[in-house]
Design a protein around this motif. Structure first.
Motif, short mmCIF file in Angstrom:
data_model
loop_
_atom_site.label_atom_id
_atom_site.label_comp_id
_atom_site.label_asym_id
_atom_site.label_seq_id
_atom_site.Cartn_x
_atom_site.Cartn_y
_atom_site.Cartn_z
N ARG A 122 0.82 -1.22 0.00
CA ARG A 122 0.00 0.00 0.00
C ARG A 122 0.85 1.27 0.00
O ARG A 122 0.32 2.36 0.17
N HIS A 123 2.16 1.11 -0.15
CA HIS A 123 3.05 2.26 -0.16
C HIS A 123 3.97 2.13 -1.37
O HIS A 123 4.93 1.36 -1.35
N GLU A 124 3.67 2.89 -2.40
CA GLU A 124 4.32 2.70 -3.71
C GLU A 124 5.84 2.81 -3.63
O GLU A 124 6.55 2.00 -4.23
N GLU A 125 6.35 3.80 -2.91
CA GLU A 125 7.80 3.98 -2.84
C GLU A 125 8.47 2.77 -2.19
O GLU A 125 9.51 2.28 -2.68
N LEU A 126 7.90 2.28 -1.10
CA LEU A 126 8.46 1.10 -0.44
C LEU A 126 8.37 -0.12 -1.35
O LEU A 126 9.32 -0.90 -1.44
N ASN A 127 7.23 -0.24 -2.02
CA ASN A 127 7.04 -1.39 -2.89
C ASN A 127 8.05 -1.38 -4.04
O ASN A 127 8.59 -2.43 -4.40
N ASN A 128 8.33 -0.21 -4.57
CA ASN A 128 9.33 -0.09 -5.63
C ASN A 128 10.72 -0.51 -5.14
O ASN A 128 11.47 -1.18 -5.85
N LYS A 129 11.05 -0.12 -3.91
CA LYS A 129 12.36 -0.47 -3.35
C LYS A 129 12.48 -1.98 -3.15
O LYS A 129 13.53 -2.57 -3.42
N LEU A 130 11.39 -2.62 -2.71
CA LEU A 130 11.42 -4.06 -2.54
C LEU A 130 11.53 -4.78 -3.88
O LEU A 130 12.23 -5.79 -4.00
N ASN A 131 10.85 -4.25 -4.88
CA ASN A 131 10.93 -4.85 -6.22
C ASN A 131 12.34 -4.73 -6.78
O ASN A 131 12.86 -5.66 -7.42
N GLN A 132 12.98 -3.58 -6.57
CA GLN A 132 14.36 -3.40 -7.02
C GLN A 132 15.30 -4.36 -6.30
O GLN A 132 16.21 -4.93 -6.92
N ARG A 133 15.07 -4.52 -5.01
CA ARG A 133 15.88 -5.45 -4.21
C ARG A 133 15.72 -6.88 -4.73
O ARG A 133 16.70 -7.62 -4.88
N LYS A 134 14.48 -7.26 -5.01
CA LYS A 134 14.21 -8.61 -5.51
C LYS A 134 14.92 -8.86 -6.83
O LYS A 134 15.54 -9.92 -7.02
N GLN A 135 14.85 -7.88 -7.73
CA GLN A 135 15.47 -8.04 -9.03
C GLN A 135 16.99 -8.14 -8.92
O GLN A 135 17.62 -9.02 -9.51
N LYS A 136 17.58 -7.25 -8.12
CA LYS A 136 19.04 -7.17 -8.03
C LYS A 136 19.65 -8.35 -7.31
O LYS A 136 20.66 -8.92 -7.77
N TYR A 137 19.07 -8.74 -6.18
CA TYR A 137 19.72 -9.73 -5.33
C TYR A 137 19.17 -11.15 -5.48
O TYR A 137 19.84 -12.11 -5.12
N PHE A 138 17.96 -11.29 -5.97
CA PHE A 138 17.36 -12.62 -6.00
C PHE A 138 17.15 -13.14 -7.42
O PHE A 138 17.65 -14.21 -7.77
N LEU A 139 16.38 -12.40 -8.23
CA LEU A 139 16.07 -12.91 -9.56
C LEU A 139 17.32 -13.02 -10.43
O LEU A 139 17.55 -14.06 -11.06
N GLU A 140 18.15 -11.98 -10.45
CA GLU A 140 19.34 -12.02 -11.30
C GLU A 140 20.31 -13.11 -10.86
O GLU A 140 20.98 -13.73 -11.69
N PHE A 141 20.35 -13.35 -9.58
CA PHE A 141 21.23 -14.39 -9.03
C PHE A 141 20.86 -15.77 -9.60
O PHE A 141 21.72 -16.52 -10.08
N ILE A 142 19.57 -16.11 -9.56
CA ILE A 142 19.11 -17.40 -10.09
C ILE A 142 19.15 -17.42 -11.61
O ILE A 142 19.52 -18.44 -12.21
N GLU A 143 18.79 -16.30 -12.22
CA GLU A 143 18.85 -16.23 -13.69
C GLU A 143 20.24 -16.58 -14.20
O GLU A 143 20.39 -17.33 -15.18
N ASP A 144 21.25 -16.04 -13.56
CA ASP A 144 22.62 -16.29 -14.00
C ASP A 144 22.98 -17.78 -13.90
O ASP A 144 23.69 -18.32 -14.76
N ILE A 145 22.48 -18.44 -12.86
CA ILE A 145 22.76 -19.88 -12.71
C ILE A 145 22.03 -20.67 -13.79
O ILE A 145 22.59 -21.62 -14.36
#
Length: 203
Positions: A122-145
């Motif tokens: 319910r807080h767009e700025e926070l949600n954007n930060k979490l989405n950026q975190r997910k992309q940088k640290y989680f999704l890209e990590f598995i994608e590379d593998i």
């Protein structure tokens, strides 16, 4: 003239605030815990805490940033010992095997983490930060593998690495969100998920 405060002193005070906040979030939950709770637990003045953080949102984001970076760096180093992408995927699944069960501290962290994720919706700025975190640290990590496994011929070449990365974390999130239920067969479920995921990847 105001006294000069060393960087070590500032870091020490910041650490005390973060530790107090973590204790309050774990005890009461993110939404119920207040800045006043953190002030009381830390023994510091409200003004002193606001010199470092403007809100409990900022405090939790800093806690999350620290935890995420430490975990990410540790994982990047840990998988270096494995020679294949498949071994790396198996290792990552097995990290979430809690043996005899999750301990109270891990359970508290998990609950607070999910509370904050729901709150951020319910807080767009926070949600954007979490989405950026997910992309940088989680999704890209598995994608590379996944890409590594495709390049080496271990994994199917027609798979979408990003989709498979999303699937991996959806499976992990699904298991960890069930920790709150007593008697949940987390290890057995996780093992079945691992086998299904690996079968989907392998040529």
């Amino acid at each position: 003239m105001a006294p000069i405060v060393s960087e070590d002193h500032k870091e020490k005070k910041k650490r005390e605030i973060l530790e107090s906040a973590h204790a309050c979030f774990a005890k009461k939950g993110f939404q119920v815990a207040t800045m006043n709770d953190i002030v009381e637990h830390s023994g510091m003045s409200k003004g002193a805490i606001y010199n470092y953080f403007n809100s409990k949102d900022e405090i939790y984001l800093e806690l999350m940033r620290e935890s995420t970076e430490q975990t990410y760096n540790s994982l990047k180093e840990s998988i270096l010992i494995f020679n294949s992408a498949l071994e790396k995927i198996i290792f990552l699944f097995d990290l979430y095997d809690k043996g005899d069960g999750i301990n109270i501290e891990d359970l508290s962290k998990t609950i607070v983490h999910y509370e904050f994720r729901l709150y951020s919706f319910r807080h767009e700025e926070l949600n954007n930060k979490l989405n950026q975190r997910k992309q940088k640290y989680f999704l890209e990590f598995i994608e590379d593998i996944i890409k590594e496994g495709q390049y080496s011929g271990e994994f199917k070449s027609d798979l979408n690495p990003k989709l498979m990365a999303d699937l991996f974390w959806s499976l992990i999130d699904g298991v960890t969100s069930q920790f709150v239920y007593k008697g949940y067969p987390q290890n057995e479920v996780l093992n079945e998920m691992k086998n299904m995921f690996i079968n989907r990847l392998k040529v």
